[in-house]
Scaffold this motif. Sequence first.
Motif, PDB file in Angstrom:
ATOM      1  N   ALA A 129      15.056  -3.724 -11.339  1.00 27.71           N
ATOM      2  CA  ALA A 129      13.668  -3.721 -10.872  1.00 27.71           C
ATOM      3  C   ALA A 129      12.851  -2.783 -11.749  1.00 27.71           C
ATOM      4  O   ALA A 129      13.395  -1.912 -12.444  1.00 27.71           O
ATOM      5  N   LEU A 130      11.518  -2.956 -11.685  1.00 29.47           N
ATOM      6  CA  LEU A 130      10.577  -2.147 -12.459  1.00 29.47           C
ATOM      7  C   LEU A 130       9.478  -1.633 -11.531  1.00 29.47           C
ATOM      8  O   LEU A 130       9.108  -2.299 -10.562  1.00 29.47           O
ATOM      9  N   ARG A 131       8.957  -0.472 -11.883  1.00 29.28           N
ATOM     10  CA  ARG A 131       7.859   0.081 -11.088  1.00 29.28           C
ATOM     11  C   ARG A 131       6.910   0.845 -12.003  1.00 29.28           C
ATOM     12  O   ARG A 131       7.340   1.492 -12.962  1.00 29.28           O
ATOM     13  N   SER A 132       5.628   0.780 -11.701  1.00 29.53           N
ATOM     14  CA  SER A 132       4.645   1.586 -12.424  1.00 29.53           C
ATOM     15  C   SER A 132       3.727   2.284 -11.431  1.00 29.53           C
ATOM     16  O   SER A 132       3.494   1.791 -10.320  1.00 29.53           O
ATOM     17  N   THR A 133       3.205   3.439 -11.856  1.00 27.09           N
ATOM     18  CA  THR A 133       2.303   4.231 -11.018  1.00 27.09           C
ATOM     19  C   THR A 133       1.164   4.757 -11.880  1.00 27.09           C
ATOM     20  O   THR A 133       1.395   5.333 -12.946  1.00 27.09           O
ATOM     21  N   ARG A 134      -0.060   4.566 -11.417  1.00 31.56           N
ATOM     22  CA  ARG A 134      -1.241   5.141 -12.096  1.00 31.56           C
ATOM     23  C   ARG A 134      -2.089   5.782 -11.014  1.00 31.56           C
ATOM     24  O   ARG A 134      -2.766   5.097 -10.239  1.00 31.56           O
ATOM     25  N   ALA A 135      -2.043   7.108 -10.913  1.00 33.48           N
ATOM     26  CA  ALA A 135      -2.709   7.825  -9.834  1.00 33.48           C
ATOM     27  C   ALA A 135      -3.420   9.046 -10.399  1.00 33.48           C
ATOM     28  O   ALA A 135      -2.796   9.894 -11.018  1.00 33.48           O
ATOM     29  N   TYR A 136      -4.721   9.124 -10.170  1.00 32.36           N
ATOM     30  CA  TYR A 136      -5.505  10.242 -10.678  1.00 32.36           C
ATOM     31  C   TYR A 136      -6.913  10.153 -10.090  1.00 32.36           C
ATOM     32  O   TYR A 136      -7.218   9.235  -9.317  1.00 32.36           O
ATOM     33  N   THR A 137      -7.762  11.095 -10.443  1.00 33.11           N
ATOM     34  CA  THR A 137      -9.166  11.075 -10.045  1.00 33.11           C
ATOM     35  C   THR A 137     -10.014  10.760 -11.264  1.00 33.11           C
ATOM     36  O   THR A 137      -9.848  11.365 -12.320  1.00 33.11           O
ATOM     37  N   VAL A 155      -4.607   0.299  -4.635  1.00 30.61           N
ATOM     38  CA  VAL A 155      -4.199  -1.100  -4.776  1.00 30.61           C
ATOM     39  C   VAL A 155      -2.721  -1.140  -5.142  1.00 30.61           C
ATOM     40  O   VAL A 155      -2.250  -0.328  -5.949  1.00 30.61           O
ATOM     41  N   THR A 156      -1.978  -2.060  -4.545  1.00 33.40           N
ATOM     42  CA  THR A 156      -0.597  -2.293  -4.947  1.00 33.40           C
ATOM     43  C   THR A 156      -0.447  -3.738  -5.416  1.00 33.40           C
ATOM     44  O   THR A 156      -1.091  -4.642  -4.883  1.00 33.40           O
ATOM     45  N   LEU A 157       0.402  -3.932  -6.406  1.00 32.55           N
ATOM     46  CA  LEU A 157       0.751  -5.258  -6.906  1.00 32.55           C
ATOM     47  C   LEU A 157       2.257  -5.432  -6.827  1.00 32.55           C
ATOM     48  O   LEU A 157       3.010  -4.563  -7.265  1.00 32.55           O
ATOM     49  N   ASP A 158       2.693  -6.522  -6.239  1.00 33.36           N
ATOM     50  CA  ASP A 158       4.094  -6.942  -6.286  1.00 33.36           C
ATOM     51  C   ASP A 158       4.169  -8.121  -7.239  1.00 33.36           C
ATOM     52  O   ASP A 158       3.464  -9.122  -7.049  1.00 33.36           O
ATOM     53  N   VAL A 159       4.998  -8.006  -8.268  1.00 33.54           N
ATOM     54  CA  VAL A 159       5.040  -9.036  -9.298  1.00 33.54           C
ATOM     55  C   VAL A 159       6.440  -9.618  -9.415  1.00 33.54           C
ATOM     56  O   VAL A 159       7.436  -8.943  -9.172  1.00 33.54           O
ATOM     57  N   ARG A 160       6.487 -10.883  -9.772  1.00 37.44           N
ATOM     58  CA  ARG A 160       7.749 -11.567 -10.084  1.00 37.44           C
ATOM     59  C   ARG A 160       7.710 -11.963 -11.551  1.00 37.44           C
ATOM     60  O   ARG A 160       6.720 -12.497 -12.042  1.00 37.44           O
ATOM     61  N   PHE A 161       8.816 -11.698 -12.230  1.00 41.80           N
ATOM     62  CA  PHE A 161       8.947 -12.028 -13.639  1.00 41.80           C
ATOM     63  C   PHE A 161       9.646 -13.372 -13.804  1.00 41.80           C
ATOM     64  O   PHE A 161      10.374 -13.837 -12.908  1.00 41.80           O
ATOM     65  N   ALA A 162       9.448 -13.979 -14.968  1.00 50.75           N
ATOM     66  CA  ALA A 162      10.087 -15.265 -15.241  1.00 50.75           C
ATOM     67  C   ALA A 162      11.605 -15.162 -15.176  1.00 50.75           C
ATOM     68  O   ALA A 162      12.287 -16.135 -14.833  1.00 50.75           O
ATOM     69  N   SER A 163      12.148 -13.996 -15.459  1.00 52.15           N
ATOM     70  CA  SER A 163      13.599 -13.781 -15.427  1.00 52.15           C
ATOM     71  C   SER A 163      14.158 -13.699 -14.016  1.00 52.15           C
ATOM     72  O   SER A 163      15.378 -13.719 -13.836  1.00 52.15           O
ATOM     73  N   GLY A 164      13.282 -13.561 -13.028  1.00 51.38           N
ATOM     74  CA  GLY A 164      13.724 -13.349 -11.656  1.00 51.38           C
ATOM     75  C   GLY A 164      13.600 -11.911 -11.209  1.00 51.38           C
ATOM     76  O   GLY A 164      13.747 -11.612 -10.015  1.00 51.38           O
ATOM     77  N   LEU A 165      13.349 -10.988 -12.138  1.00 52.32           N
ATOM     78  CA  LEU A 165      13.149  -9.590 -11.780  1.00 52.32           C
ATOM     79  C   LEU A 165      11.931  -9.413 -10.882  1.00 52.32           C
ATOM     80  O   LEU A 165      10.968 -10.198 -10.939  1.00 52.32           O
ATOM     81  N   LEU A 166      11.998  -8.348 -10.070  1.00 53.09           N
ATOM     82  CA  LEU A 166      10.859  -7.958  -9.253  1.00 53.09           C
ATOM     83  C   LEU A 166      10.309  -6.638  -9.782  1.00 53.09           C
ATOM     84  O   LEU A 166      11.043  -5.798 -10.307  1.00 53.09           O
ATOM     85  N   GLY A 167       8.997  -6.456  -9.632  1.00 55.84           N
ATOM     86  CA  GLY A 167       8.362  -5.215 -10.034  1.00 55.84           C
ATOM     87  C   GLY A 167       7.213  -4.882  -9.116  1.00 55.84           C
ATOM     88  O   GLY A 167       6.754  -5.722  -8.323  1.00 55.84           O
TER      89      GLY A 167
END
Length: 334
Positions: free
Chosen positions: A148-156, A211-223
């Motif tokens: 699985a993959l995860r990203s975070t962008r949090a700031y002011t 905002v949150t995004l749940d994404v599916r990759f062509a490989s079947g991975l989730l992020g």
Amino acid sequence: MTLRIALVGAGAMGTIMARDVYPALVEQVTVAAVVDRDRHRRAELADGLGARAYGSLAQALAAEHLDGVDVRLPHAAHADVAVEALDAGLHVLVEKPLALTAEDCRRAASAADRAGRVVAIAENYPHLRAVRAARAAIDDGAVGEVLALRSTRAYTLGDEWARPWRLGGEAASGLLWDQGTHHTSMLRVLGGEIVAVAAHRAGGAAGVETVTLDVRFASGLLGSSLYCWGTPARAVETEGLVLGTRAQLDIDVAYERPDGVARLVDGTGSRTICAAESYYDSHRWIVADWADAIATDRPPLVGLAAATADVRVVLAARESLARGGAEVPLGPPT
């Protein structure tokens, strides 16, 4: 060959480019013109660069011999100015996002085809050492099977960045358009093409957007991606996380100091796998890559196809928000 270019846009990003980037790249690029509607802003940047100031790209084109343009305008103006420059036979570097609609992405691609010129998008993450080292570690099998993959962008958002066109006038438009292509680009480097998106939004204190995004990759991975404007920024933020069967990868991004790295983390500890960097270093690498792509007739690291894929993910996320968080498939590439 030294490129002669016009820097179009003298706002926050144009100022960074004029102050910190182009003076370090004089052997590759000469800024001959600065274009902005604001007389004082364009004159200030032009004076610092030894360039001439113009109120429009058309004026600069009539007066200067140019090879290319660097477009640093509000999001909604990117596609129109890129097409104007391409129709004039110039190479183009355009700030992300490439455009705000799929049709404008196609319009820019058609103009590039007609002109036969190089178009690069100023998308930072594929240029970061940490992201590239993480991709290499995945390819080398250092993390095992990616789970699985995860990203975070949090700031002011700072005052110099908090413009109405950036904040947006409708639900999630500002945050997603300003940051969504950034982390979509990083996730696509790490996980491949994204085929579906589900997005959710929450409001909080005045001016805060999450905002949150749940994404599916062509490989079947989730992020997943988490975006938040309204919390204090960290000096070094782990913006990317790769979970694997053998190890994890942390992608640390630093803005005000050169401490951004990629780290491989397993049961025995953590080790750094790339040289340290500041996020802002990538602005120089973007321009250098564009100039080299023109000189050697090769595609830039981030071109029209990649930028269009990033825009399509944001468009799907916006559609998902309008549909109450339903998953939206992207369909085949355009």
